[in-house]
Design an enzyme around this catalytic site. Sequence first.
Site, PDB file in Angstrom:
ATOM      1  N   ASN A   1      74.541 -49.975   7.912  1.00  0.00           N
ATOM      2  CA  ASN A   1      74.878 -50.574   6.659  1.00  0.00           C
ATOM      3  C   ASN A   1      74.281 -51.900   6.680  1.00  0.00           C
ATOM      4  O   ASN A   1      74.150 -52.556   5.453  1.00  0.00           O
ATOM      5  CB  ASN A   1      76.197 -50.538   6.524  1.00  0.00           C
TER       6      ASN A   1
ATOM      7  N   SER B   1      69.668 -48.536  -1.416  1.00  0.00           N
ATOM      8  CA  SER B   1      69.950 -49.309  -2.726  1.00  0.00           C
ATOM      9  C   SER B   1      69.038 -48.571  -3.936  1.00  0.00           C
ATOM     10  O   SER B   1      68.170 -47.917  -3.418  1.00  0.00           O
ATOM     11  CB  SER B   1      69.413 -50.734  -2.757  1.00  0.00           C
TER      12      SER B   1
ATOM     13  N   TYR C   1      63.371 -57.415  -0.257  1.00  0.00           N
ATOM     14  CA  TYR C   1      64.459 -56.589  -0.197  1.00  0.00           C
ATOM     15  C   TYR C   1      64.105 -55.028  -0.729  1.00  0.00           C
ATOM     16  O   TYR C   1      64.320 -54.212  -0.104  1.00  0.00           O
ATOM     17  CB  TYR C   1      65.423 -57.008  -1.172  1.00  0.00           C
TER      18      TYR C   1
ATOM     19  N   ILE D   1      76.908 -52.878  -7.382  1.00  0.00           N
ATOM     20  CA  ILE D   1      78.402 -52.935  -6.962  1.00  0.00           C
ATOM     21  C   ILE D   1      78.870 -54.474  -6.735  1.00  0.00           C
ATOM     22  O   ILE D   1      78.108 -55.280  -6.157  1.00  0.00           O
ATOM     23  CB  ILE D   1      78.092 -52.165  -5.557  1.00  0.00           C
TER      24      ILE D   1
END
Length: 262
Positions: A88, A141, A154, A187
């Site tokens: 994670n 993601s 990212y 989120i």
Amino acid sequence: MKLKDKAILVTGSSQGIGLAVGLAMLREGAQVVFHSEKPMSKCGEVIKAIGTPNAFYVQADLSKEGEARRLVQVASERYGPLDALVNNVGTFREPELLAVAKKDFEAIFSLNVWSALEATQEYVRINQKAGRGGRILFSSSLNGTRSEPGHTLYDASKGALNALTRQLALELAQLGFTTAAVAPGLIETPLTDFGMKSDPAVREAIRKQIPIQRIGTIEDVAEWYVFLASDAAKYATGQVVAVDGGLDAQQMAFRPIAHSER
């Protein structure tokens, strides 16, 4: 008790999604190893969880070579061969595109991708020696398939994790390991403010772009990890599950519908 007696390591689990995942797995009966680069004294929510014999904390900086391997070793020594590994840990901090340098690329990919691969390698080695397989989960993601301005490295790193999820499903199937990734949309966590807390107008503009009309919570995501780590998901492998309020299903937000289209 979907995870009763299962031993699980969740990297990057002192806050946000990782913390919610670890706590949800604890509630479902798992023995959980929490982790971050910070000393436990700075991880208040984890300290509360450590009050049970089913929770343990390891400090390790996974941006450093060999630390992901050590983390898996310590976790496995604590609870025996792990039933699941949740990769994670990650970051999204990067310069603007034209200012990106090789050191920035290496920093993002080292933490977001290499640490996950290094941890997975050690997890497979340890479990193979014990004559067993296991479950490998990744925090991807929606950015891995739907790009967002200002997140060049990212987004690329999350795309790499999606590919890694599929590739390892093939590489490790015959050894008894399965893989899956959870790909959250927006989120609300300590790392994802984007003005949502300080500017109500910004928050409302973001909310309106989500088909479900709600910004996701860490609880919305955590139960997916519980399911994917459980025996109920044992036949699924190589899958990337979007948990995004419908963002992935939407071509563009607020496109006017011309009269000729009706």
